[in-house]
Design a protein around this motif. Structure first.
Motif, PDB file in Angstrom:
ATOM      1  N   ARG A  34      92.474  99.039  58.496  1.00 36.28           N
ATOM      2  CA  ARG A  34      93.026 100.336  58.897  1.00 36.28           C
ATOM      3  C   ARG A  34      92.703 100.702  60.337  1.00 36.28           C
ATOM      4  O   ARG A  34      93.407 101.500  60.935  1.00 36.28           O
ATOM      5  CB  ARG A  34      92.496 101.436  57.974  1.00 36.28           C
ATOM      6  N   LEU A  35      91.640 100.148  60.868  1.00 39.41           N
ATOM      7  CA  LEU A  35      91.233 100.491  62.227  1.00 39.41           C
ATOM      8  C   LEU A  35      91.709  99.387  63.182  1.00 39.41           C
ATOM      9  O   LEU A  35      91.129  98.304  63.232  1.00 39.41           O
ATOM     10  CB  LEU A  35      89.709 100.654  62.315  1.00 39.41           C
ATOM     11  N   ALA A  36      92.795  99.651  63.881  1.00 36.30           N
ATOM     12  CA  ALA A  36      93.332  98.750  64.905  1.00 36.30           C
ATOM     13  C   ALA A  36      93.584  97.343  64.378  1.00 36.30           C
ATOM     14  O   ALA A  36      93.540  96.378  65.131  1.00 36.30           O
ATOM     15  CB  ALA A  36      92.391  98.713  66.113  1.00 36.30           C
ATOM     16  N   GLY A  37      93.827  97.202  63.082  1.00 37.81           N
ATOM     17  CA  GLY A  37      94.098  95.893  62.500  1.00 37.81           C
ATOM     18  C   GLY A  37      92.877  94.993  62.403  1.00 37.81           C
ATOM     19  O   GLY A  37      93.004  93.804  62.116  1.00 37.81           O
ATOM     20  N   LEU A  38      91.690  95.550  62.607  1.00 31.61           N
ATOM     21  CA  LEU A  38      90.451  94.766  62.588  1.00 31.61           C
ATOM     22  C   LEU A  38      89.902  94.667  61.172  1.00 31.61           C
ATOM     23  O   LEU A  38      89.891  95.652  60.431  1.00 31.61           O
ATOM     24  CB  LEU A  38      89.403  95.416  63.492  1.00 31.61           C
ATOM     25  N   LYS A  39      89.426  93.487  60.810  1.00 28.99           N
ATOM     26  CA  LYS A  39      88.844  93.284  59.484  1.00 28.99           C
ATOM     27  C   LYS A  39      87.344  93.539  59.545  1.00 28.99           C
ATOM     28  O   LYS A  39      86.633  92.908  60.314  1.00 28.99           O
ATOM     29  CB  LYS A  39      89.093  91.858  58.989  1.00 28.99           C
ATOM     30  N   PHE A  40      86.892  94.466  58.738  1.00 30.15           N
ATOM     31  CA  PHE A  40      85.470  94.785  58.630  1.00 30.15           C
ATOM     32  C   PHE A  40      84.980  94.470  57.224  1.00 30.15           C
ATOM     33  O   PHE A  40      85.736  94.575  56.264  1.00 30.15           O
ATOM     34  CB  PHE A  40      85.205  96.271  58.917  1.00 30.15           C
ATOM     35  N   ARG A  41      83.723  94.092  57.143  1.00 30.30           N
ATOM     36  CA  ARG A  41      83.025  93.936  55.864  1.00 30.30           C
ATOM     37  C   ARG A  41      81.944  95.000  55.841  1.00 30.30           C
ATOM     38  O   ARG A  41      81.423  95.374  56.881  1.00 30.30           O
ATOM     39  CB  ARG A  41      82.377  92.561  55.787  1.00 30.30           C
ATOM     40  N   ARG A  42      81.565  95.441  54.653  1.00 32.24           N
ATOM     41  CA  ARG A  42      80.478  96.429  54.597  1.00 32.24           C
ATOM     42  C   ARG A  42      79.265  95.840  53.909  1.00 32.24           C
ATOM     43  O   ARG A  42      79.380  94.967  53.050  1.00 32.24           O
ATOM     44  CB  ARG A  42      80.923  97.720  53.928  1.00 32.24           C
ATOM     45  N   GLN A  43      78.090  96.321  54.342  1.00 27.41           N
ATOM     46  CA  GLN A  43      76.808  95.823  53.845  1.00 27.41           C
ATOM     47  C   GLN A  43      76.839  94.298  53.809  1.00 27.41           C
ATOM     48  O   GLN A  43      76.710  93.672  52.779  1.00 27.41           O
ATOM     49  CB  GLN A  43      76.492  96.426  52.473  1.00 27.41           C
ATOM     50  N   HIS A  44      77.019  93.736  54.984  1.00 31.45           N
ATOM     51  CA  HIS A  44      77.211  92.293  55.133  1.00 31.45           C
ATOM     52  C   HIS A  44      75.910  91.598  55.533  1.00 31.45           C
ATOM     53  O   HIS A  44      75.286  91.980  56.526  1.00 31.45           O
ATOM     54  CB  HIS A  44      78.287  92.041  56.193  1.00 31.45           C
ATOM     55  N   PRO A  45      75.472  90.583  54.762  1.00 33.24           N
ATOM     56  CA  PRO A  45      74.254  89.853  55.120  1.00 33.24           C
ATOM     57  C   PRO A  45      74.472  88.963  56.342  1.00 33.24           C
ATOM     58  O   PRO A  45      75.457  88.224  56.413  1.00 33.24           O
ATOM     59  CB  PRO A  45      73.960  88.991  53.894  1.00 33.24           C
ATOM     60  N   LEU A  46      73.575  89.063  57.301  1.00 31.27           N
ATOM     61  CA  LEU A  46      73.567  88.211  58.493  1.00 31.27           C
ATOM     62  C   LEU A  46      72.131  87.773  58.725  1.00 31.27           C
ATOM     63  O   LEU A  46      71.261  88.619  58.956  1.00 31.27           O
ATOM     64  CB  LEU A  46      74.048  88.980  59.731  1.00 31.27           C
ATOM     65  N   ASP A  47      71.900  86.485  58.651  1.00 25.92           N
ATOM     66  CA  ASP A  47      70.555  85.950  58.804  1.00 25.92           C
ATOM     67  C   ASP A  47      69.661  86.650  57.784  1.00 25.92           C
ATOM     68  O   ASP A  47      69.973  86.650  56.598  1.00 25.92           O
ATOM     69  CB  ASP A  47      70.088  86.114  60.255  1.00 25.92           C
ATOM     70  N   ARG A  48      68.590  87.269  58.211  1.00 26.29           N
ATOM     71  CA  ARG A  48      67.689  87.945  57.257  1.00 26.29           C
ATOM     72  C   ARG A  48      67.952  89.448  57.170  1.00 26.29           C
ATOM     73  O   ARG A  48      67.168  90.189  56.591  1.00 26.29           O
ATOM     74  CB  ARG A  48      66.231  87.671  57.633  1.00 26.29           C
ATOM     75  N   PHE A  49      69.060  89.902  57.721  1.00 23.12           N
ATOM     76  CA  PHE A  49      69.397  91.322  57.762  1.00 23.12           C
ATOM     77  C   PHE A  49      70.681  91.592  56.986  1.00 23.12           C
ATOM     78  O   PHE A  49      71.476  90.701  56.760  1.00 23.12           O
ATOM     79  CB  PHE A  49      69.594  91.790  59.207  1.00 23.12           C
ATOM     80  N   THR A  50      70.868  92.851  56.635  1.00 21.60           N
ATOM     81  CA  THR A  50      72.138  93.311  56.086  1.00 21.60           C
ATOM     82  C   THR A  50      72.617  94.430  56.993  1.00 21.60           C
ATOM     83  O   THR A  50      71.907  95.412  57.187  1.00 21.60           O
ATOM     84  CB  THR A  50      71.973  93.824  54.636  1.00 21.60           C
ATOM     85  N   VAL A  51      73.796  94.250  57.576  1.00 21.69           N
ATOM     86  CA  VAL A  51      74.326  95.268  58.486  1.00 21.69           C
ATOM     87  C   VAL A  51      75.291  96.166  57.727  1.00 21.69           C
ATOM     88  O   VAL A  51      75.923  95.748  56.756  1.00 21.69           O
ATOM     89  CB  VAL A  51      75.010  94.635  59.722  1.00 21.69           C
ATOM     90  N   ASP A  52      75.398  97.423  58.184  1.00 26.03           N
ATOM     91  CA  ASP A  52      76.271  98.385  57.495  1.00 26.03           C
ATOM     92  C   ASP A  52      77.716  97.905  57.473  1.00 26.03           C
ATOM     93  O   ASP A  52      78.354  97.880  56.425  1.00 26.03           O
ATOM     94  CB  ASP A  52      76.182  99.762  58.162  1.00 26.03           C
ATOM     95  N   PHE A  53      78.234  97.540  58.645  1.00 26.98           N
ATOM     96  CA  PHE A  53      79.613  97.071  58.759  1.00 26.98           C
ATOM     97  C   PHE A  53      79.651  95.918  59.754  1.00 26.98           C
ATOM     98  O   PHE A  53      78.902  95.912  60.729  1.00 26.98           O
ATOM     99  CB  PHE A  53      80.535  98.205  59.242  1.00 26.98           C
ATOM    100  N   PHE A  54      80.538  94.935  59.520  1.00 32.10           N
ATOM    101  CA  PHE A  54      80.610  93.763  60.389  1.00 32.10           C
ATOM    102  C   PHE A  54      82.044  93.344  60.596  1.00 32.10           C
ATOM    103  O   PHE A  54      82.818  93.222  59.639  1.00 32.10           O
ATOM    104  CB  PHE A  54      79.817  92.612  59.773  1.00 32.10           C
ATOM    105  N   CYS A  55      82.404  93.123  61.869  1.00 35.33           N
ATOM    106  CA  CYS A  55      83.714  92.578  62.230  1.00 35.33           C
ATOM    107  C   CYS A  55      83.460  91.175  62.778  1.00 35.33           C
ATOM    108  O   CYS A  55      82.890  91.016  63.864  1.00 35.33           O
ATOM    109  CB  CYS A  55      84.386  93.460  63.284  1.00 35.33           C
ATOM    110  N   ALA A  56      83.837  90.157  62.008  1.00 36.38           N
ATOM    111  CA  ALA A  56      83.566  88.775  62.397  1.00 36.38           C
ATOM    112  C   ALA A  56      84.320  88.386  63.667  1.00 36.38           C
ATOM    113  O   ALA A  56      83.769  87.703  64.534  1.00 36.38           O
ATOM    114  CB  ALA A  56      83.919  87.821  61.254  1.00 36.38           C
TER     115      ALA A  56
END
Length: 141
Positions: A42-64
């Motif tokens: 919905r936001l500028a055609g960008l794909k976001f994930r929520r509560q996404h694990p990255l390395d040893r962290f979990t971020v609120d939202f992530f746009c790959a």
């Protein structure tokens, strides 16, 4: 360019996924409101994930595509811990954009617009760096 992360890095990728599921289920009202604006491209055609694990962290939202983590910070955030976490994510090539809950709640549309701008700028920069790297490799061969 999309980074892939070893899900077993913390010895149990399943644990990270379970934690992310739990965080999604227990999202705060501001996180839910922001997710409504980010989901389904919905936001500028960008794909976001929520509560996404990255390395040893979990971020609120992530746009790959933008390699961008968006963190929605409430009043309980630990600045020193956040700085350490941001540095670790930057070392992985991920930019972190922090947005306070109060600024989001004051003007959700404007906050979403800033996220879109940061993501588009980041994508443009990553593409330019990729082109520069390809040109350099061609010139060296």
């Amino acid at each position: 360019f999309v980074m892939r992360f070893n899900r077993d890095r913390d010895n149990d990728g399943n644990e990270a996924r379970q934690r992310a599921r739990s965080l999604r289920r227990d999202a705060t009202p501001p996180e839910r409101k922001l997710w409504v604006r980010l989901k389904d491209r919905r936001l500028a055609g960008l794909k976001f994930r929520r509560q996404h694990p990255l390395d040893r962290f979990t971020v609120d939202f992530f746009c790959a595509e933008a390699q961008l983590a968006v963190e929605l910070d409430g009043h309980m955030h630990d600045a020193a811990r956040d700085a350490e976490r941001d540095a670790a994510l930057r070392a992985l090539g991920i930019e972190v954009f922090r947005l306070t809950v109060s600024s989001f709640e004051r003007d959700p549309a404007a906050a979403a617009g800033v996220i879109a701008s940061v993501a588009r700028e980041r994508i443009a920069r990553l593409r330019a760096e990729s082109r520069d790297g390809e040109e350099k490799a061609q010139n060296e061969s």
